[in-house]
Design a protein around this motif. Sequence first.
Motif, short mmCIF file in Angstrom:
data_model
loop_
_atom_site.label_atom_id
_atom_site.label_comp_id
_atom_site.label_asym_id
_atom_site.label_seq_id
_atom_site.Cartn_x
_atom_site.Cartn_y
_atom_site.Cartn_z
N PRO A 69 0.83 -1.21 0.00
CA PRO A 69 0.00 0.00 0.00
C PRO A 69 0.87 1.26 0.00
O PRO A 69 1.87 1.34 0.71
CB PRO A 69 -0.80 -0.11 1.29
N THR A 70 0.47 2.20 -0.82
CA THR A 70 1.14 3.51 -0.83
C THR A 70 0.27 4.51 -0.08
O THR A 70 -0.91 4.25 0.19
CB THR A 70 1.37 4.00 -2.27
N VAL A 71 0.85 5.66 0.25
CA VAL A 71 0.12 6.65 1.03
C VAL A 71 0.49 8.05 0.55
O VAL A 71 1.64 8.30 0.16
CB VAL A 71 0.41 6.49 2.55
N ALA A 72 -0.48 8.96 0.54
CA ALA A 72 -0.27 10.35 0.10
C ALA A 72 -0.94 11.29 1.09
O ALA A 72 -1.91 10.92 1.78
CB ALA A 72 -0.83 10.56 -1.30
N ILE A 73 -0.42 12.52 1.16
CA ILE A 73 -0.94 13.55 2.05
C ILE A 73 -1.56 14.66 1.21
O ILE A 73 -0.93 15.17 0.29
CB ILE A 73 0.19 14.13 2.92
N SER A 111 -3.60 3.70 -0.65
CA SER A 111 -4.03 3.17 -1.95
C SER A 111 -4.96 1.97 -1.82
O SER A 111 -5.63 1.59 -2.78
CB SER A 111 -2.81 2.79 -2.79
N GLU A 112 -4.99 1.35 -0.65
CA GLU A 112 -5.89 0.22 -0.39
C GLU A 112 -6.20 0.19 1.11
O GLU A 112 -5.62 0.94 1.90
CB GLU A 112 -5.25 -1.09 -0.83
N VAL A 113 -7.13 -0.65 1.48
CA VAL A 113 -7.53 -0.75 2.88
C VAL A 113 -6.37 -1.26 3.72
O VAL A 113 -5.71 -2.24 3.36
CB VAL A 113 -8.75 -1.68 3.03
N VAL A 114 -6.12 -0.57 4.83
CA VAL A 114 -5.04 -0.96 5.74
C VAL A 114 -5.57 -0.98 7.17
O VAL A 114 -6.64 -0.45 7.47
CB VAL A 114 -3.84 0.01 5.66
N SER A 115 -4.79 -1.54 8.04
CA SER A 115 -5.09 -1.51 9.47
C SER A 115 -3.83 -1.09 10.21
O SER A 115 -2.72 -1.17 9.68
CB SER A 115 -5.56 -2.89 9.95
N GLY A 116 -4.03 -0.60 11.43
CA GLY A 116 -2.89 -0.25 12.27
C GLY A 116 -2.50 1.21 12.26
O GLY A 116 -1.62 1.63 13.01
N VAL A 122 -10.34 11.27 11.98
CA VAL A 122 -11.63 10.72 11.58
C VAL A 122 -11.41 9.85 10.35
O VAL A 122 -10.82 10.29 9.36
CB VAL A 122 -12.65 11.83 11.27
N GLU A 123 -11.90 8.61 10.39
CA GLU A 123 -11.75 7.69 9.27
C GLU A 123 -12.88 7.97 8.28
O GLU A 123 -14.02 7.52 8.44
CB GLU A 123 -11.82 6.25 9.79
N THR A 124 -12.58 8.74 7.23
CA THR A 124 -13.62 9.20 6.31
C THR A 124 -13.93 8.19 5.22
O THR A 124 -14.99 8.26 4.59
CB THR A 124 -13.21 10.54 5.67
N LEU A 125 -13.05 7.25 4.93
CA LEU A 125 -13.32 6.12 4.04
C LEU A 125 -12.64 4.92 4.67
O LEU A 125 -11.42 4.90 4.79
CB LEU A 125 -12.78 6.38 2.63
N ALA A 126 -13.45 3.96 5.07
CA ALA A 126 -13.00 2.89 5.96
C ALA A 126 -11.68 2.27 5.51
O ALA A 126 -11.56 1.73 4.40
CB ALA A 126 -14.07 1.80 6.04
N GLY A 127 -10.68 2.39 6.39
CA GLY A 127 -9.39 1.75 6.16
C GLY A 127 -8.50 2.42 5.14
O GLY A 127 -7.36 1.99 4.93
N ARG A 128 -8.99 3.51 4.50
CA ARG A 128 -8.19 4.14 3.44
C ARG A 128 -7.95 5.63 3.66
O ARG A 128 -6.82 6.09 3.54
CB ARG A 128 -8.86 3.93 2.07
N ALA A 188 1.45 0.77 8.79
CA ALA A 188 0.15 0.16 8.53
C ALA A 188 0.34 -0.99 7.55
O ALA A 188 1.32 -1.02 6.78
CB ALA A 188 -0.82 1.19 7.97
N GLN A 189 -0.61 -1.93 7.56
CA GLN A 189 -0.49 -3.13 6.72
C GLN A 189 -1.82 -3.40 6.02
O GLN A 189 -2.89 -3.11 6.56
CB GLN A 189 -0.11 -4.37 7.57
N ASP A 190 -1.70 -3.99 4.80
CA ASP A 190 -2.92 -4.42 4.12
C ASP A 190 -3.32 -5.81 4.61
O ASP A 190 -2.68 -6.37 5.52
CB ASP A 190 -2.74 -4.36 2.60
N ALA A 191 -4.37 -6.39 4.01
CA ALA A 191 -4.90 -7.67 4.49
C ALA A 191 -3.89 -8.81 4.35
O ALA A 191 -3.95 -9.80 5.08
CB ALA A 191 -6.18 -8.00 3.74
#
Length: 244
Positions: free
Chosen positions: A24-28, A47-52, A69-75, A98-101
């Motif tokens: 998973p990638t991440v952007a600000i 870029s995809e659902v993550v946890s942690g 606030v989690e505005t789109l679950a896991g993303r 954070a990690q994906d499934a």
Amino acid sequence: NELNGSTAPTGANENTYWLDNTVPTVAIYTDGPGGSSDPFEVTVAFSEVVSGFDASDLDIGNATASEIVETLAGRFFTFNLTPSGDGLVSLAVNAAIAQDAAGNDNTAAETWSEYFDNTAPYVTNVEFVTTGGSPTNSDTLQWAIALSEAVENVDASDFALLNSFGSTLSISQPQSTVIVVSASGGDLANKDGLVTLTTGGLDIADLGGNRLTSLEVTGGADERAVTMDNTAPVVSFSSDDYYV
């Protein structure tokens, strides 16, 4: 079920697996403070659902964060940042927080930063730099103005002279924190009395857009007012000056 000495598969115990080697990638995303000390919104997007992922994973410089606030679950995760003071405000999201499934760690986000400046510039010193100082009979007057920080958008229309008519003003900026104002022509060649440097259509601002509001001096010399003396001395005699 034997075929050429081997056992043919029946398919009864076949399993299907989903292979995920994509990290998973991440952007600000944010518009930044925009020169205001009010809180501004930030979204961290994976870029995809993550946890942690939580607030402890934010690497923040010169600001404080509100609750996430989690505005789109896991993303998508949204929160506010409030600048702590003038200076560089920054935000980073590091790798492997954070990690994906499938257990793949995220990559690091590109660090976001913006210089925050909510303090207006002010004048720290005004020096009359015409040779000989004040009083003067020079046809050209010159002042050096020192400011508290770098400024831009400087031109001759920012300044004017009190008690003088028809003179032409010009400026130079030898340093980002110094403005030199020159005045010549008009009635200066024959002027007697006080001439004072003042503001015209002042729209000088610092790099954050905060405007200079006056030429009032804080802390240093204030030589905006100059005495002009273009009247030559006259020698006179009276009969009382002679003795027999």
